[in-house]
Design a protein around this motif. Structure first.
Motif, mmCIF file in Angstrom:
data_model
loop_
_atom_site.group_PDB
_atom_site.id
_atom_site.type_symbol
_atom_site.label_atom_id
_atom_site.label_comp_id
_atom_site.label_asym_id
_atom_site.label_seq_id
_atom_site.Cartn_x
_atom_site.Cartn_y
_atom_site.Cartn_z
ATOM 1 N N TYR A 1 0.831 -1.204 0.000
ATOM 2 C CA TYR A 1 0.000 0.000 0.000
ATOM 3 C C TYR A 1 0.869 1.260 0.000
ATOM 4 O O TYR A 1 2.058 1.233 0.338
ATOM 5 C CB TYR A 1 -0.947 0.018 1.206
ATOM 6 N N ILE A 2 0.250 2.352 -0.397
ATOM 7 C CA ILE A 2 0.810 3.698 -0.253
ATOM 8 C C ILE A 2 -0.120 4.458 0.671
ATOM 9 O O ILE A 2 -1.341 4.456 0.481
ATOM 10 C CB ILE A 2 0.939 4.412 -1.607
ATOM 11 N N HIS A 3 0.462 5.106 1.675
ATOM 12 C CA HIS A 3 -0.315 5.864 2.663
ATOM 13 C C HIS A 3 0.263 7.273 2.764
ATOM 14 O O HIS A 3 1.453 7.443 3.031
ATOM 15 C CB HIS A 3 -0.268 5.171 4.021
ATOM 16 N N MET A 4 -0.586 8.266 2.552
ATOM 17 C CA MET A 4 -0.159 9.670 2.637
ATOM 18 C C MET A 4 -1.032 10.393 3.649
ATOM 19 O O MET A 4 -2.253 10.318 3.585
ATOM 20 C CB MET A 4 -0.277 10.340 1.266
ATOM 21 N N THR A 5 -0.413 11.084 4.574
ATOM 22 C CA THR A 5 -1.159 11.803 5.612
ATOM 23 C C THR A 5 -1.128 13.302 5.336
ATOM 24 O O THR A 5 -0.663 14.091 6.157
ATOM 25 C CB THR A 5 -0.582 11.513 7.007
ATOM 26 N N SER A 6 -1.607 13.667 4.171
ATOM 27 C CA SER A 6 -1.744 15.086 3.832
ATOM 28 C C SER A 6 -2.858 15.219 2.817
ATOM 29 O O SER A 6 -3.351 14.222 2.275
ATOM 30 C CB SER A 6 -0.441 15.652 3.251
ATOM 31 N N SER A 7 -3.263 16.438 2.553
ATOM 32 C CA SER A 7 -4.292 16.671 1.552
ATOM 33 C C SER A 7 -3.718 16.498 0.162
ATOM 34 O O SER A 7 -2.505 16.586 -0.056
ATOM 35 C CB SER A 7 -4.875 18.078 1.717
ATOM 36 N N ALA A 8 -4.595 16.284 -0.798
ATOM 37 C CA ALA A 8 -4.167 15.972 -2.162
ATOM 38 C C ALA A 8 -3.619 17.178 -2.904
ATOM 39 O O ALA A 8 -3.088 17.019 -4.006
ATOM 40 C CB ALA A 8 -5.346 15.381 -2.944
ATOM 41 N N ASN A 9 -3.725 18.367 -2.351
ATOM 42 C CA ASN A 9 -3.179 19.541 -3.033
ATOM 43 C C ASN A 9 -1.715 19.791 -2.691
ATOM 44 O O ASN A 9 -1.043 20.571 -3.367
ATOM 45 C CB ASN A 9 -4.008 20.789 -2.735
ATOM 46 N N THR A 10 -1.206 19.143 -1.632
ATOM 47 C CA THR A 10 0.188 19.348 -1.246
ATOM 48 C C THR A 10 1.045 18.100 -1.434
ATOM 49 O O THR A 10 2.249 18.207 -1.658
ATOM 50 C CB THR A 10 0.292 19.803 0.220
ATOM 51 N N CYS A 11 0.451 16.921 -1.328
ATOM 52 C CA CYS A 11 1.188 15.657 -1.508
ATOM 53 C C CYS A 11 2.500 15.666 -0.738
ATOM 54 O O CYS A 11 3.588 15.632 -1.317
ATOM 55 C CB CYS A 11 1.448 15.391 -2.987
ATOM 56 N N GLU A 12 2.375 15.701 0.574
ATOM 57 C CA GLU A 12 3.573 15.639 1.405
ATOM 58 C C GLU A 12 4.137 14.215 1.362
ATOM 59 O O GLU A 12 3.721 13.405 0.552
ATOM 60 C CB GLU A 12 3.214 16.048 2.836
ATOM 61 N N SER A 13 5.076 13.912 2.198
ATOM 62 C CA SER A 13 5.706 12.595 2.171
ATOM 63 C C SER A 13 4.661 11.486 2.310
ATOM 64 O O SER A 13 3.590 11.679 2.882
ATOM 65 C CB SER A 13 6.723 12.484 3.308
ATOM 66 N N PHE A 14 4.989 10.327 1.771
ATOM 67 C CA PHE A 14 4.084 9.182 1.880
ATOM 68 C C PHE A 14 4.869 7.945 2.279
ATOM 69 O O PHE A 14 6.101 7.890 2.162
ATOM 70 C CB PHE A 14 3.317 8.945 0.575
ATOM 71 N N GLU A 15 4.133 6.962 2.747
ATOM 72 C CA GLU A 15 4.726 5.693 3.176
ATOM 73 C C GLU A 15 4.426 4.627 2.139
ATOM 74 O O GLU A 15 3.285 4.462 1.703
ATOM 75 C CB GLU A 15 4.137 5.279 4.528
ATOM 76 N N LEU A 16 5.464 3.926 1.742
ATOM 77 C CA LEU A 16 5.321 2.780 0.848
ATOM 78 C C LEU A 16 5.590 1.519 1.648
ATOM 79 O O LEU A 16 6.667 1.368 2.241
ATOM 80 C CB LEU A 16 6.308 2.884 -0.316
#
Length: 328
Positions: free
Chosen positions: A246-261
């Motif tokens: 999975y890919i998990h991102m803890t930010s809104s879709a307008n900023t796309c901060e770091s994500f976890e793979l």
């Protein structure tokens, strides 16, 4: 790029806060209605803008401007973009591109006939973390579930509940959650996976506008839900779930901060390729390149992407019986 700016609101100030960091972009002019001239003079002095205008046609005629950036309320995008294109200017139009698909298709046809650059200013399509996410996507195997939540209680919602109709919640001005924050979710998903097979929008409607809602997109082999809310708040997040990880991102879709793979039987890794703090920086670097190199192939690709998004918007509006002023 010799930039002419249309508008004097928050998004324009956001642009001006970083645009000087791209020195190949010059600020040729700024326009707003006559009642905003004092504000324009203040912006001119603060940011070194060459000229200010209260007549849009005069700005279009200015040879020191080759590109128009439209930072106006949603319902005005079409008319101002059309006039700029007919006047021979390239156009960068804030999201949403237009109020409906028909307006978009007309602008696209004019731009292609005149071989002008026409692009939608939609941050996530150019952000480095989003581009990295797209590269990692095949590692997840078969995608099964996609979930995006962008919820942010609007500072204008209380006034709206009190009976005041502001642009953010005005159906005549193409407001609402779908055309604002949920649009970022749609762009992100369509940019990764293309057009869905089926769209449904379950909207919370108040006085003819969606203050929040859940957009369901059926891709056949997997399902997607995009949540956008201007009447509540919650932790923003995105999950893409495949049968290999999975890919998990803890930010809104307008900023796309770091994500976890996270892949099965492997330790999760954190991915963060962002190299500039402002969410709009990467898109304007690319817009300048596209215009300087007259890269109509990339322009066409981005227009095709925006068209797919506008098709989703049309299906969502029909599903929720959501009608804007421009649709009538």
């Amino acid at each position: 790029m010799k930039l002419g700016i249309i508008g004097a609101g928050m998004i324009v100030r956001d642009l001006l806060s970083f645009i000087h960091e791209i020195p190949v972009i010059t600020l040729g002019a700024i326009w707003s209605r006559p009642s905003h001239q004092d504000k324009l003079r203040s912006l001119q002095e603060e940011y070194g803008i060459a000229r200010i205008y209260s007549e849009y046609s005069e700005m279009i005629a200015n040879d020191d401007v080759d590109t128009i950036y439209i930072g106006l309320p949603n319902h005005l995008h079409y008319a101002y973009a059309k006039e700029a294109l007919l006047g021979g200017k390239n156009v960068i139009c804030e999201k949403p591109f237009t109020s409906n698909l028909q307006q978009f298709l007309e602008l696209k046809e004019i731009a292609q006939q005149k071989q002008l650059v026409l692009v939608e200013a939609i941050t996530n399509q150019y952000l480095k973390n989003y581009l990295s996410m797209r590269e990692y996507l095949p590692k997840l195997g078969d995608i099964k579930i996609v979930e995006c939540n962008y919820s942010q209680l609007s500072s204008r919602y209380a006034a709206f509940q009190g009976g005041e109709v502001l642009p953010a919640f005005n159906p005549k001005m193409s407001g609402g959650a779908l055309m604002d924050i949920n649009l970022y979710n749609i762009h992100l998903v369509v940019g990764l996976f293309g057009s869905p097979k089926k769209v449904e929008y379950w909207a919370n409607l108040e006085r003819g506008i969606d203050t929040s809602g859940m957009l369901l997109m059926d891709y056949g082999d997997f399902k997607c839900v995009c949540i956008g809310s201007k009447d509540t708040t919650a932790p923003n997040a995105m999950n893409i779930q495949g049968n290999k990880g999975y890919i998990h991102m803890t930010s809104s879709a307008n900023t796309c901060e770091s994500f976890e793979l996270a892949l099965h039987k492997e330790a999760p890794i954190r991915v963060d390729d962002k190299d500039h703090p402002h969410r709009m920086y990467d898109e304007f670097v690319e817009f300048e390149r596209m215009i300087r190199e007259h890269d109509l192939e990339k322009v066409t690709a981005m227009l095709d992407h925006s068209e797919k998004v506008m098709e989703v918007i049309e299906q969502a509006k029909q599903s929720a019986n959501l009608v804007f002023g421009s649709d009538q």
